[in-house]
Structures are given as C-alpha cells and as structure tokens.
Write a protein that holds these residues in place. Sequence first.
Motif, PDB file in Angstrom:
ATOM      1  N   ARG A 165       0.843  -1.215   0.000  1.00 53.49           N
ATOM      2  CA  ARG A 165       0.000   0.000   0.000  1.00 53.49           C
ATOM      3  C   ARG A 165       0.875   1.262   0.000  1.00 53.49           C
ATOM      4  NH1 ARG A 165      -3.163  -1.962   3.585  1.00 53.49           N
ATOM      5  NH2 ARG A 165      -2.230  -0.865   5.344  1.00 53.49           N
ATOM      6  N   GLU A 212       1.177   4.070  -2.907  1.00 50.70           N
ATOM      7  CA  GLU A 212       0.870   5.482  -2.634  1.00 50.70           C
ATOM      8  C   GLU A 212       1.988   6.370  -3.167  1.00 50.70           C
ATOM      9  OE1 GLU A 212      -1.338   4.919   1.513  1.00 50.70           O
ATOM     10  OE2 GLU A 212       0.182   6.518   1.555  1.00 50.70           O
ATOM     11  N   GLU A 229       1.866   6.531  -6.912  1.00 53.23           N
ATOM     12  CA  GLU A 229       0.757   7.367  -7.404  1.00 53.23           C
ATOM     13  C   GLU A 229       1.098   8.851  -7.268  1.00 53.23           C
ATOM     14  OE1 GLU A 229      -3.332   4.890  -7.137  1.00 53.23           O
ATOM     15  OE2 GLU A 229      -2.416   5.351  -5.220  1.00 53.23           O
ATOM     16  N   GLU A 282       6.258   7.479   4.594  1.00 59.62           N
ATOM     17  CA  GLU A 282       5.094   8.315   4.929  1.00 59.62           C
ATOM     18  C   GLU A 282       5.481   9.794   4.865  1.00 59.62           C
ATOM     19  OE1 GLU A 282       4.011   6.387   8.519  1.00 59.62           O
ATOM     20  OE2 GLU A 282       2.543   5.102   7.498  1.00 59.62           O
ATOM     21  N   ASN A 303       5.973  10.808   1.245  1.00 57.57           N
ATOM     22  CA  ASN A 303       4.699  11.004   0.553  1.00 57.57           C
ATOM     23  C   ASN A 303       4.072  12.355   0.929  1.00 57.57           C
ATOM     24  OD1 ASN A 303       5.107   8.600  -0.677  1.00 57.57           O
ATOM     25  ND2 ASN A 303       3.544   7.458   0.429  1.00 57.57           N
TER      26      ASN A 303
END
Length: 383
Positions: free
Chosen positions: A170, A174, A177, A212, A215
């Motif tokens: 996941r 992310e 993307e 994280e 992102n």
Amino acid sequence: MTLHDLPDQFESFGDARKQGFIAVKDLKDQGKKVVGNFCTYTPVELFLAAGAVSVGLCAFSDETIPEAEKVLPGNMCPLIKASYGFAVTDKCPYMYFSDLIVGETTCDGKKKMYELLSDFKNVHVMQLPQTQKDEASRALWYSEVLRLKERVEEEFGVTIAEDDIKRAIRLKNEERELLKEFYELSRAVPPPMTGAEQLKVLYGSQFKFDIEEKNKELRETIDKLKAEAAVGAEKVPASSKRILITGCPLAGVTEKIVAAIEESGGVVVGYENCIGIKPNELLVDEEAEPYRAIADRYLQIGCSVMTPNDNRMALLSRLVKDFKVDGVVEMTLQACHTYAVETAAVRCLMQKGNVPFISVETDYSTSDAAQLKTRLGAFIEMI
Ligand code: BJ8
C-alpha cells in the motif's frame, strides 16, 4: 543551476542524496537493517515488510571507475563499473551500510559483476526471466520473489506477516501514485517546471527513507506547483520544444544531456527511463495474493533486457501523446548492448508516428558535453 538556486518546492529533494547519507547512518545506529539495490526489478516491498530500509546504491559518477577498471574490462558500461568501483573502494555510504545487496540477472555485465561483488559483499541475486509473456517466466519470477522473502527473513531473523507485506504494498503504491501525479504535471503546456527540476524530485525521492514522510513532502510539492500554475505563473516559455527522454538510467554526470537540451530551447517534460516513469507507472494489485501480485507487477517492467520488449514500445507510444512530445531523445551508455540494439526499434516506432528522434551515446566523463550540446542543439532547432 546549483542546489541552492532551487525554488523551495524542489529544495528538499535537491540535496536528498547528501542528507540520505546522514539519515542512513542514523537508521543503522538505531539498529535498522539496510538492503542495497541496483535495479528497478528489485521488489523493495519485501524489505519494507521486513522492517528494513531499502536504498538505491551509488552508480552515477566516474569517481571510482579507475579503481573498477583494475578488475573489470575498460570497454564496459560505466554504470556497472561505477557500481563495482563504489563497492570495492567503500566510497558509497549506502553500500557500506548495506547488510544485504540484491541484484538481478538483467544484462550480462551486471550479472557477471555480481559474481565478483559476492567475493566481498553479502549478495543475493534473483534469476530474472528474459521474457514477460509466458507462464514459465511468470512461475520462475514468482518463485524468485518467494526465495528472496525467505532470504530476507533468514538474514534479519524476522517473519513477514501478511499484514506487513500488504502494508508495504500500500505504501509503495501510494508513493508511485504521488510520483505519477507529480511528473504528469508536465503534461501541461507549458510545463510547470523544467526537466532539471523534475529530475531533482525523481532522483531525490529515492533517498528519503521514511515513506510516509516522503509522501507528505511529495503532496506538498505537487500542491505548490498546482497553486503556482493556478495563478498563471509560467516558468517555462510555451514555445520550448517538449522532449521525452528514454534509454539507460540518467542521473549524476549524465544530467549533461538534460542541460544540453534545456540550454538549447528545449524542455524535458518526461523521463521514460528508470529514473522516472518506468518504475512508477505500474502498481501492485492490492486485491490479489501479495507475492503473486508483486511478481506479476515487476515482471512487466519494459527494460531492454527483455525479449521482445513490447512494454517499452507501448509505454513510449502512450507518453508521446500524453505529454504532447515534440521530439524523443534516447541516451544509451557506452557498451550497453541491449539498449543500443533496441535503438533501431525505437527509431522505427518514432518514424511511424512522425516523431523526431535522436539517439546519443555517452559515458560518465564530461569531455563530450560540448559535442552533446551541438548535436542536441541542432536536433531541437530542426524540430
Ligand atoms: S530495469 S535499465 S535499472 S537493468 S545501462 S547496467 S542494462 S549495460 S541499468 Fe537498468 Fe534495471 Fe533495466 Fe532499469 Fe546493463 Fe545497460 Fe549498463 Fe544497465
């Protein structure tokens, strides 16, 4: 442009590689395991799921090539010589801190170099099939993904649970993307950034280890660029010729190609190669069995080591349209036979679509910078 000249939305990615050295040392001090890799085929989700840090190893400078040439032949791809040189001299902090190095049987030079590397580093080589469409290749690659999982678990004394691998899938999806949303901003006419700025983010993002956090920064960068575009800021003249780059991985000294294009009235709107679009277009299917989904996703990467390599041709055709490309520049590294042979197929594809195309061969020296500027300048002028 120096790193310090970067507008603030690119700044944090501009020096990410340098900051990454410090970050990876801190992570080691905290007891984290580090896995080094060289290639887009490496299924990094497995390392993340095992709680390890995944790092791309140094391969983009000529600094260590003389040392490498004491062992490797001189007429070999500079990327392979640089990779080996950094390992043998321990000048790459990422290599130095790696507990495990993962490679794949991509091109001949790389796989033979891994044999030499195994003499003094902890290396795991995945057997990559050379074709993408048959069931036997699919089965082999799936079993190689499972073999890597076992190696990682054994090496780091962990068990990767189903939730761990699903979370890693996941997170990486992310990130892909967001990177896609970022580089697709350059589909706009004019693009909201130069190719040099785009490259800073694409390359720099590889050296941010907290996904994280990375992102979050990518989101901020995209939002700033969108906000600037919304108030009509034009950083690139609309008349600039829109160039798509393809071929071998490009970073470090080969950024001379980008400079030659952008100093001659062109703007690089996209990087089809392994520094940009190729590693980020495909997602891992989050609904399927995780290891099968990982294997299937990675096997579809359109690298010239595959035969045939239809996926690269399909991607190039789509990108030329999506990014409203005026011309395609291919960069091949000296002695990279797979990309050099494939040039004929790419040229033919571009001729069919009436898209101007040029292929340039280079290495990691700067001695051809003026010659590249002349050739690429003439190409842009004739578009
Ligand atoms: S998926 S492009 S990163 S193999 S340039 S070493 S092919 S002789 S780098 Fe690559 Fe993976 Fe493919 Fe991407 Fe060999 Fe050619 Fe050198 Fe290359």
